[in-house]
Design an enzyme around this catalytic site. Structure first.
Site, PDB file in Angstrom:
ATOM      1  N   ASP A   7     -44.616  -4.277  39.644  1.00 38.10           N
ATOM      2  CA  ASP A   7     -43.803  -3.437  38.564  1.00 38.10           C
ATOM      3  C   ASP A   7     -42.417  -4.309  38.473  1.00 38.10           C
ATOM      4  O   ASP A   7     -41.828  -3.906  37.556  1.00 38.10           O
ATOM      5  CB  ASP A   7     -43.646  -2.155  39.279  1.00 38.10           C
ATOM      6  N   LYS A  12     -54.677   2.212  33.359  1.00 36.04           N
ATOM      7  CA  LYS A  12     -54.379   1.158  34.078  1.00 36.04           C
ATOM      8  C   LYS A  12     -55.555   0.931  34.911  1.00 36.04           C
ATOM      9  O   LYS A  12     -55.905  -0.354  34.968  1.00 36.04           O
ATOM     10  CB  LYS A  12     -53.331   1.451  35.128  1.00 36.04           C
ATOM     11  N   GLN A  33     -46.692   4.882  40.938  1.00 34.86           N
ATOM     12  CA  GLN A  33     -46.374   5.522  39.603  1.00 34.86           C
ATOM     13  C   GLN A  33     -44.953   6.259  39.848  1.00 34.86           C
ATOM     14  O   GLN A  33     -44.833   7.103  40.621  1.00 34.86           O
ATOM     15  CB  GLN A  33     -47.533   6.125  39.307  1.00 34.86           C
TER      16      GLN A  33
END
Ligand SMILES: NC(=O)c1ccc[n+]([C@@H]2O[C@H](COP(=O)([O-])OP(=O)(O)OC[C@H]3O[C@@H](n4cnc5c(N)ncnc54)[C@H](OP(=O)(O)O)[C@@H]3O)[C@@H](O)[C@H]2O)c1
Length: 295
Positions: free
Chosen positions: A121, A54, A98
């Site tokens: 997300d 990322k 994460q």
């Protein structure tokens, strides 16, 4: 029939190029660039490798990125304080915690604490709700990537029978919501299978587009696929492989070799959905930055 291989890296690079243009335009307009902050807890090797991917992708398209790394022993309160700080930092357009988190941390509480306007997300209940209501703001990156891939491959999704194997909040559920909506790359008739599904092969054999997101190699075999179907493999599992230096290889949910003989198009693992996930995260970060400045 030998299936056409859908190359996720090629499609992803097209998306990267679009985002890079969008970031450059944003910079001209606002004198600054969109920013993503990733919060990485603990030392799970797969999570570290995803986060590295990322970071590199952000750098390539000009998005400012920072990763806050903390030990697995962090308390829930300390993590919530970090999220609160990022919610209030105007330089941060996107926040990504994460997953998975260590067991003592409550994922739902942490995700719910993220400002929904920075939830790139797409897991906050407000964004999940908007998606279900047909008014998406941020959808999770992997389902967005699958849909974008199907559009780029000119797969006619309008009225197509789609079967998704898996109903997770990260993949199966939001993908169902995306493909059910009216519009380009959607308007499909969607069936979602799970471990409670009876005679799953009877369901999957009806699919014009079959999407596997179960997380177990061998979940989809050739007898479960309609000849000519498009098969998208979201699954990623590590299987031991002593011939590889690192001792394992990555594999999907679909038996690639045998299904390639039945399907008309198929995604490989690795190199299929994976690259798309990162590129759609970049799309979400740019969207978050544009939404933040649109008022
Ligand atoms: N390429 C990428 O960028 C990317 C991104 C995200 C995830 N993934 C991969 O995609 C896979 C799925 O991820 P996830 O987060 O959605 O996993 P998850 O939360 O474990 O969900 C898996 C889903 O599959 C269903 N399932 C499992 N085995 C099944 C079977 N034999 N038959 C029917 N349904 C079955 C489960 O059903 P129940 O609900 O009944 O338990 C569950 O709904 C994993 O391999 C993950 O690594 C890849």
């Amino acid at each position: 029939m030998t299936a056409r291989i859908i190359d996720g890296k090629v499609v992803a690079s097209r998306v990267h190029a679009e985002v890079a243009v969008g970031v450059a335009e944003y910079k001209v307009k606002h004198g600054t660039v969109p920013g993503l902050t990733v919060v990485l807890i603990g030392d799970d090797p797969a999570s570290h490798s995803y986060v590295k991917g990322k970071e590199l992708a952000c750098e390539k398209v000009g998005i400012a990125t920072e990763t806050i790394r903390r030990e697995a022993s962090i308390t829930q309160e300390e993590l919530l304080e970090i999220v609160d700080g990022l919610n209030n930092d105007p330089r941060v357009n996107g926040i990504l915690v994460q997953l998975p988190l260590p067991n003592h941390l409550n994922e739902d509480v942490v995700i719910h604490a993220i400002d929904p306007m920075k939830d790139v997300d797409g897991l906050h209940p407000e964004n999940a709700g908007l998606l279900i209501l047909g008014k998406p703001r941020f959808a999770p990156a992997t389902p967005l990537g699958v849909q974008r891939m199907l559009v780029e491959e000119n797969v006619d999704m309008n009225g197509a029978k789609v079967v998704i194997v898996g109903r997770s909040k990260l993949v199966g559920m939001p993908l169902m919501a995306l493909l059910l909506q009216k519009g380009i790359g959607a308007n499909s008739t969607v069936t979602v299978c799970h471990t409670g599904t009876k005679d799953m092969a009877a369901e999957t054999r009806r699919a014009d587009v079959l999407i596997a997101a179960a997380g177990f190699p061998g979940t989809v075999t050739s007898d479960m696929v309609k000849p000519g179907a498009v098969v998208i493999d979201v699954g990623v599992s590590r299987v031991e492989d002593s011939t590889r230096k690192r001792g394992y290889r990555l594999t999907g949910d679909v038996d690639f070799q045998e299904v390639s003989e039945v399907a008309s198009a198929i995604t490989p693992v690795p190199g299929g959905v994976g690259p798309m996930t990162i590129s759609m995260l970049l799309v979400n970060v740019l969207l978050a930055a544009n939404l933040a400045t649109s008022n």
